[in-house]
Scaffold this motif. Structure first.
Motif, short mmCIF file in Angstrom:
data_model
loop_
_atom_site.label_atom_id
_atom_site.label_comp_id
_atom_site.label_asym_id
_atom_site.label_seq_id
_atom_site.Cartn_x
_atom_site.Cartn_y
_atom_site.Cartn_z
N MET A 199 0.83 -1.20 0.00
CA MET A 199 0.00 0.00 0.00
C MET A 199 0.87 1.25 0.00
O MET A 199 1.91 1.30 0.66
N GLY A 200 0.42 2.25 -0.73
CA GLY A 200 1.19 3.49 -0.81
C GLY A 200 0.30 4.71 -0.67
O GLY A 200 -0.92 4.65 -0.90
N TRP A 201 0.93 5.79 -0.26
CA TRP A 201 0.29 7.11 -0.26
C TRP A 201 1.07 8.00 -1.23
O TRP A 201 2.31 8.02 -1.22
N PHE A 202 0.32 8.71 -2.03
CA PHE A 202 0.88 9.68 -2.97
C PHE A 202 0.13 11.00 -2.77
O PHE A 202 -0.93 11.01 -2.16
N ARG A 203 0.67 12.06 -3.31
CA ARG A 203 -0.02 13.34 -3.21
C ARG A 203 0.19 14.15 -4.48
O ARG A 203 1.18 13.95 -5.20
#
Length: 126
Positions: A33-37
Protein backbone atom coordinates in the motif's frame (compact mmCIF):
# COMPACT_ATOMS: atom_id res chain seq x y z
CA UNK A 1 -9.48 -3.66 -4.76
CA UNK A 2 -11.60 -0.58 -4.04
CA UNK A 3 -10.07 2.13 -1.88
CA UNK A 4 -11.71 4.93 0.10
CA UNK A 5 -9.49 7.61 1.60
CA UNK A 6 -10.57 9.91 4.40
CA UNK A 7 -9.23 12.17 7.10
CA UNK A 8 -8.15 15.20 5.14
CA UNK A 9 -8.97 18.72 6.21
CA UNK A 10 -7.65 22.14 7.08
CA UNK A 11 -4.89 22.38 9.68
CA UNK A 12 -2.44 25.03 10.78
CA UNK A 13 1.26 24.67 10.14
CA UNK A 14 2.82 22.49 12.82
CA UNK A 15 -0.38 20.54 13.31
CA UNK A 16 -1.20 16.89 12.69
CA UNK A 17 -3.65 14.84 10.68
CA UNK A 18 -4.21 11.12 10.28
CA UNK A 19 -5.40 9.86 6.94
CA UNK A 20 -7.15 6.52 6.60
CA UNK A 21 -7.72 4.35 3.57
CA UNK A 22 -10.24 1.53 3.76
CA UNK A 23 -10.01 -1.29 1.25
CA UNK A 24 -12.65 -3.68 0.03
CA UNK A 25 -13.07 -6.30 -2.65
CA UNK A 26 -9.64 -7.85 -2.50
CA UNK A 27 -7.18 -9.66 -0.30
CA UNK A 28 -5.84 -6.57 1.40
CA UNK A 29 -3.06 -8.38 3.22
CA UNK A 30 -1.35 -9.26 -0.07
CA UNK A 31 -1.07 -5.72 -1.37
CA UNK A 32 1.73 -3.26 -0.93
CA UNK A 33 0.00 0.00 0.00
CA UNK A 34 1.19 3.49 -0.81
CA UNK A 35 0.29 7.11 -0.26
CA UNK A 36 0.88 9.68 -2.97
CA UNK A 37 -0.02 13.34 -3.21
CA UNK A 38 -0.66 15.89 -5.89
CA UNK A 39 -0.42 19.62 -5.29
CA UNK A 40 -2.09 22.11 -7.65
CA UNK A 41 -0.15 22.37 -10.88
CA UNK A 42 2.26 19.62 -9.93
CA UNK A 43 2.71 15.96 -10.76
CA UNK A 44 1.61 13.21 -8.42
CA UNK A 45 4.44 12.24 -6.10
CA UNK A 46 5.30 9.43 -3.74
CA UNK A 47 4.84 9.98 -0.01
CA UNK A 48 5.12 6.61 1.73
CA UNK A 49 4.62 2.89 1.20
CA UNK A 50 4.30 -0.22 3.32
CA UNK A 51 4.72 -3.90 2.52
CA UNK A 52 2.14 -6.66 3.01
CA UNK A 53 2.46 -7.16 6.73
CA UNK A 54 4.06 -3.84 7.53
CA UNK A 55 7.62 -4.98 8.10
CA UNK A 56 9.04 -2.78 5.39
CA UNK A 57 8.27 0.91 4.91
CA UNK A 58 9.61 3.59 2.62
CA UNK A 59 9.29 7.35 2.75
CA UNK A 60 9.97 10.25 0.45
CA UNK A 61 12.62 12.60 1.73
CA UNK A 62 10.03 15.31 2.32
CA UNK A 63 7.97 13.09 4.62
CA UNK A 64 10.65 11.13 6.43
CA UNK A 65 10.70 11.88 10.13
CA UNK A 66 7.31 13.61 10.05
CA UNK A 67 4.95 11.06 8.51
CA UNK A 68 4.31 7.47 9.55
CA UNK A 69 2.58 4.86 7.44
CA UNK A 70 0.97 1.86 9.10
CA UNK A 71 -1.63 -0.77 8.32
CA UNK A 72 -4.14 -2.93 10.11
CA UNK A 73 -4.82 -5.98 7.96
CA UNK A 74 -7.62 -7.09 10.27
CA UNK A 75 -9.44 -3.86 9.42
CA UNK A 76 -8.31 -3.68 5.78
CA UNK A 77 -7.04 -0.19 6.43
CA UNK A 78 -3.84 1.73 5.88
CA UNK A 79 -3.03 4.93 7.72
CA UNK A 80 -0.81 7.95 7.23
CA UNK A 81 -0.03 9.87 10.40
CA UNK A 82 1.22 13.31 9.46
CA UNK A 83 2.91 15.49 12.06
CA UNK A 84 4.64 18.86 11.91
CA UNK A 85 2.70 19.73 8.81
CA UNK A 86 3.96 22.49 6.53
CA UNK A 87 2.14 24.63 3.96
CA UNK A 88 4.03 22.76 1.24
CA UNK A 89 2.28 19.57 2.35
CA UNK A 90 -0.96 20.98 0.94
CA UNK A 91 -2.21 18.54 -1.69
CA UNK A 92 -4.76 15.91 -2.52
CA UNK A 93 -3.56 12.69 -0.93
CA UNK A 94 -4.25 9.38 -2.64
CA UNK A 95 -3.91 5.87 -1.33
CA UNK A 96 -3.03 3.12 -3.77
CA UNK A 97 -2.58 -0.64 -3.86
CA UNK A 98 0.06 -2.65 -5.65
CA UNK A 99 -0.11 -6.42 -6.14
CA UNK A 100 3.26 -7.73 -5.13
CA UNK A 101 4.67 -11.20 -5.47
CA UNK A 102 6.24 -11.44 -2.06
CA UNK A 103 5.62 -10.20 1.43
CA UNK A 104 8.71 -8.04 1.18
CA UNK A 105 7.60 -6.24 -1.97
CA UNK A 106 7.39 -2.48 -1.85
CA UNK A 107 7.37 0.20 -4.51
CA UNK A 108 7.80 3.96 -4.61
CA UNK A 109 6.70 4.27 -8.25
CA UNK A 110 3.13 5.26 -8.97
CA UNK A 111 3.29 3.15 -12.15
CA UNK A 112 3.46 -0.01 -10.03
CA UNK A 113 0.14 0.73 -8.32
CA UNK A 114 -2.93 -0.81 -9.88
CA UNK A 115 -5.77 0.55 -7.79
CA UNK A 116 -6.32 4.08 -6.50
CA UNK A 117 -8.64 5.78 -4.08
CA UNK A 118 -10.47 9.00 -4.83
CA UNK A 119 -8.15 11.27 -2.83
CA UNK A 120 -8.61 13.42 0.24
CA UNK A 121 -7.63 17.08 0.40
CA UNK A 122 -5.14 18.27 2.99
CA UNK A 123 -4.72 22.02 3.37
CA UNK A 124 -2.05 23.43 5.67
CA UNK A 125 -2.32 27.11 6.47
CA UNK A 126 0.67 29.23 7.46
Amino acid sequence: VQLQASGGGLVQAGGSLRLSCAASGGTFSTYCMGWFRQAPGKSREFVAAISWIGRITSYAGSSKGRFTISRDNAKNTVYLQMNSLKPEDTAVYYCAASRGRTSGYISTSLYDYNDWGQGTLVTVSS
